[in-house]
Design an enzyme around this catalytic site. Structure first.
Site, PDB file in Angstrom:
ATOM      1  N   CYS A 112       0.790  -1.162  -0.010  1.00 37.45           N
ATOM      2  CA  CYS A 112       0.161  -0.171   0.106  1.00 37.45           C
ATOM      3  C   CYS A 112       0.886   1.427  -0.020  1.00 37.45           C
ATOM      4  O   CYS A 112       0.173   2.301  -0.578  1.00 37.45           O
ATOM      5  CB  CYS A 112      -0.882   0.074   1.097  1.00 37.45           C
ATOM      6  N   HIS A 257      -3.623   6.962   1.315  1.00 33.78           N
ATOM      7  CA  HIS A 257      -3.987   5.708   0.740  1.00 33.78           C
ATOM      8  C   HIS A 257      -5.358   5.353   1.056  1.00 33.78           C
ATOM      9  O   HIS A 257      -5.664   5.567   2.362  1.00 33.78           O
ATOM     10  CB  HIS A 257      -2.946   4.483   1.276  1.00 33.78           C
ATOM     11  N   ASN A 287     -10.097  -0.768  -1.589  1.00 33.48           N
ATOM     12  CA  ASN A 287      -8.811  -0.404  -1.396  1.00 33.48           C
ATOM     13  C   ASN A 287      -8.047  -0.981  -2.494  1.00 33.48           C
ATOM     14  O   ASN A 287      -7.925  -2.338  -2.827  1.00 33.48           O
ATOM     15  CB  ASN A 287      -8.431  -1.189  -0.106  1.00 33.48           C
TER      16      ASN A 287
HETATM   17  N1  ACO Z   1     -19.278  -9.721   6.050  1.00 30.72           N
HETATM   18  C1  ACO Z   1     -20.227 -10.227   7.292  1.00 30.72           C
HETATM   19  N2  ACO Z   1     -19.626 -10.476   8.341  1.00 30.72           N
HETATM   20  C2  ACO Z   1     -18.186 -10.345   8.542  1.00 30.72           C
HETATM   21  C3  ACO Z   1     -17.486 -10.182   7.443  1.00 30.72           C
HETATM   22  C4  ACO Z   1     -17.845  -9.598   6.248  1.00 30.72           C
HETATM   23  N3  ACO Z   1     -17.363  -9.324   5.109  1.00 30.72           N
HETATM   24  N4  ACO Z   1     -15.976 -10.174   7.792  1.00 30.72           N
HETATM   25  C5  ACO Z   1     -16.044 -10.442   8.955  1.00 30.72           C
HETATM   26  N5  ACO Z   1     -17.258 -10.805   9.583  1.00 30.72           N
HETATM   27  C6  ACO Z   1     -17.638 -11.057  10.784  1.00 30.72           C
HETATM   28  C7  ACO Z   1     -16.604 -11.966  11.695  1.00 30.72           C
HETATM   29  O1  ACO Z   1     -16.702 -13.180  11.100  1.00 30.72           O
HETATM   30  C8  ACO Z   1     -16.931 -11.493  12.951  1.00 30.72           C
HETATM   31  O2  ACO Z   1     -17.915 -12.718  13.193  1.00 30.72           O
HETATM   32  P1  ACO Z   1     -18.026 -13.251  14.913  1.00 30.72           P
HETATM   33  O3  ACO Z   1     -18.277 -11.912  15.614  1.00 30.72           O
HETATM   34  O4  ACO Z   1     -19.501 -14.101  14.687  1.00 30.72           O
HETATM   35  O5  ACO Z   1     -16.865 -13.854  14.875  1.00 30.72           O
HETATM   36  C9  ACO Z   1     -17.603 -10.260  13.112  1.00 30.72           C
HETATM   37  O6  ACO Z   1     -17.866  -9.995  11.795  1.00 30.72           O
HETATM   38  C10 ACO Z   1     -16.467  -9.166  13.585  1.00 30.72           C
HETATM   39  O7  ACO Z   1     -15.290  -9.482  12.762  1.00 30.72           O
HETATM   40  P2  ACO Z   1     -14.083  -8.654  13.283  1.00 30.72           P
HETATM   41  O8  ACO Z   1     -12.984  -9.145  12.368  1.00 30.72           O
HETATM   42  O9  ACO Z   1     -13.793  -8.471  14.871  1.00 30.72           O
HETATM   43  O10 ACO Z   1     -14.833  -7.295  12.884  1.00 30.72           O
HETATM   44  P3  ACO Z   1     -14.078  -5.630  12.730  1.00 30.72           P
HETATM   45  O11 ACO Z   1     -15.131  -5.028  13.699  1.00 30.72           O
HETATM   46  O12 ACO Z   1     -12.709  -5.645  13.614  1.00 30.72           O
HETATM   47  O13 ACO Z   1     -14.023  -5.335  11.443  1.00 30.72           O
HETATM   48  C11 ACO Z   1     -12.330  -5.111   9.742  1.00 30.72           C
HETATM   49  C12 ACO Z   1     -13.082  -5.994  10.475  1.00 30.72           C
HETATM   50  C13 ACO Z   1     -13.208  -4.327   8.933  1.00 30.72           C
HETATM   51  C14 ACO Z   1     -11.410  -5.722   8.937  1.00 30.72           C
HETATM   52  C15 ACO Z   1     -11.701  -3.977  10.530  1.00 30.72           C
HETATM   53  O14 ACO Z   1     -10.817  -4.795  11.710  1.00 30.72           O
HETATM   54  C16 ACO Z   1     -10.898  -2.935   9.960  1.00 30.72           C
HETATM   55  O15 ACO Z   1     -11.163  -1.999   9.427  1.00 30.72           O
HETATM   56  N6  ACO Z   1      -9.549  -3.303   9.949  1.00 30.72           N
HETATM   57  C17 ACO Z   1      -8.621  -2.254   9.235  1.00 30.72           C
HETATM   58  C18 ACO Z   1      -8.230  -3.489   8.191  1.00 30.72           C
HETATM   59  C19 ACO Z   1      -8.274  -2.593   6.580  1.00 30.72           C
HETATM   60  O16 ACO Z   1      -8.900  -1.584   6.499  1.00 30.72           O
HETATM   61  N7  ACO Z   1      -7.085  -3.085   5.949  1.00 30.72           N
HETATM   62  C20 ACO Z   1      -7.085  -2.714   4.599  1.00 30.72           C
HETATM   63  C21 ACO Z   1      -5.862  -3.145   3.953  1.00 30.72           C
HETATM   64  S1  ACO Z   1      -4.460  -2.735   5.058  1.00 30.72           S
HETATM   65  C22 ACO Z   1      -4.081  -1.311   4.381  1.00 30.72           C
HETATM   66  O17 ACO Z   1      -4.652  -0.608   3.414  1.00 30.72           O
HETATM   67  C23 ACO Z   1      -3.420  -0.447   5.208  1.00 30.72           C
END
Ligand code: ACO
Length: 330
Positions: A112, A257, A287
């Site tokens: 990224c 980004h 992204n």
């Molecule tokens: N649809 C529905 N449910 C989902 C999905 C989806 N696509 N993905 C995960 N879940 C579920 C999980 O299984 C979990 O279920 P459970 O509670 O029954 O176990 C629940 O949603 C919560 O999952 P978490 O991983 O705890 O969700 P969180 O609130 O942390 O959100 C996310 C996940 C969006 C990835 C968050 O952590 C985030 O924004 N992280 C930043 C990562 C990012 O943006 N990366 C981009 C690439 S890196 C970069 O470019 C810098």
């Protein structure tokens, strides 16, 4: 001398994949995706299109904006984490597609943060007097590598395909151009966001076993990434501002980004920037890793949001971890 942006362009594939389309192939909802990431839709390539081809379209758009031809370019820098092949890199493939002679072509692999690293390399080469016109491309084909089943939904709803490019030319020290760049990495977090396979740690004959275990799909610890990203984005912006003797109030436009809208919102809030000074288009493209900054910059220019004399900050964080920021006088 320093690198000045002479032209910026972008390309995204025609095929729009909305959250509702993903609902039909995995257990997810539009509501979950929008609430957690701000993303409504992204673009996916048609099979065979690939990264160098997308980069070619973006490069042509940037060259057109600069009023230059491929023959005017002295060097190519190509940032991507999703190259057409393990080797050779996309830079050499783009050199052939563009038909710009046997000029050098360098691939940058800082995910990224690739566009910011590439910009630092281009600026340094121009400052050193090595080249006068450099084509910098960020392009990604994420869709072909994602696990588009429920198992991979945490990653696969976030990413999209696309390409952006900039033509950088030698400019005067007191004119527009790159003022400074800061770059960082922290490999202790390599496995928080990575793709393990293909790998050269085991003989290639064993790769099939790893693929059968699903280890060829990208993996992410979303919460760790979120925590580090929001901190490092802000630190990098402050660091580059300090190096050029400016403050947060001096930022006219922040082009981060496009990781995820929640990350960009948090960064904008911590920096005290109103939405008018923050570029966000992750809602429409997802992204696109190394392509996201040049696509966002290209759209900001089209919308008249980047004006001569303004201070722009380009900032990125990603796998590695790597992060960095460039200050640009527009
Ligand atoms: N649809 C529905 N449910 C989902 C999905 C989806 N696509 N993905 C995960 N879940 C579920 C999980 O299984 C979990 O279920 P459970 O509670 O029954 O176990 C629940 O949603 C919560 O999952 P978490 O991983 O705890 O969700 P969180 O609130 O942390 O959100 C996310 C996940 C969006 C990835 C968050 O952590 C985030 O924004 N992280 C930043 C990562 C990012 O943006 N990366 C981009 C690439 S890196 C970069 O470019 C810098």
């Amino acid at each position: 001398m320093r690198a000045r942006f002479a032209g910026v362009g972008h390309y995204v594939p025609e095929r729009i994949v909305r959250n509702q389309d993903l609902e039909s192939i995995m257990d997810t909802t539009d509501e979950w995706i929008v609430e957690r990431t701000g993303i409504h839709e992204r673009r996916f390539v048609r099979e065979g299109e690939g990264t160098s081809e997308q980069g070619l379209h973006a490069a042509r758009a940037a060259l057109k904006a600069a009023g230059l031809t491929p023959q005017d370019i002295d060097f190519i820098i190509f940032a991507t984490l999703s190259p057409d092949y393990m080797f050779p890199g996309c830079g050499a493939l783009l050199q052939e597609k563009l038909g710009c002679g046997t000029i050098g072509a360098l691939d940058v692999r800082t995910q990224c943060t690739g566009f910011v690293y590439g910009l630092a390399v281009a600026d340094s080469m121009i400052r050193a007097g090595m080249y006068r016109r450099i084509l910098l491309v960020g392009a990604e084909t994420q869709s072909m590598g994602l696990n588009l089943s429920t198992e991979g939904r945490d990653m696969s709803v976030i990413f999209g395909d696309g390409a952006g490019a900039a033509v950088l030319v030698a400019g005067d020290d007191d004119g527009p151009g790159v003022l400074d760049t800061v770059l960082h990495s922290e490999g202790s977090h390599a496995k928080e966001l990575w793709m393990e396979v293909p790998t050269c740690l085991v003989p290639t004959t064993r790769t099939i076993e790893l693929v059968n275990e699903g280890r060829h799909f990208p993996q992410m610890n979303g919460r760790e990434v979120f925590k580090h990203a929001t901190r490092r984005f802000v630190e990098a912006v402050d660091e580059v501002l300090a190096r050029i003797g400016k403050t947060r109030d001096d930022i006219d436009l922040l082009v981060p980004h496009q990781a995820n809208k929640r990350i960009s919102d948090a960064v904008g809030e911590r920096l005290g920037l109103p939405p008018a000074r923050l570029v966000q288009n992750v809602q429409r493209y997802g992204n696109t890793t190394a392509a996201s900054i040049p696509i966002a910059l290209s759209e900001a220019i089209e919308q008249g949001r980047a004006k001569p004399g303004q201070l722009l900050i380009l900032v990125a964080f990603g796998s590695g971890f790597t992060w960095g920021a460039s200050a640009v006088r527009w």
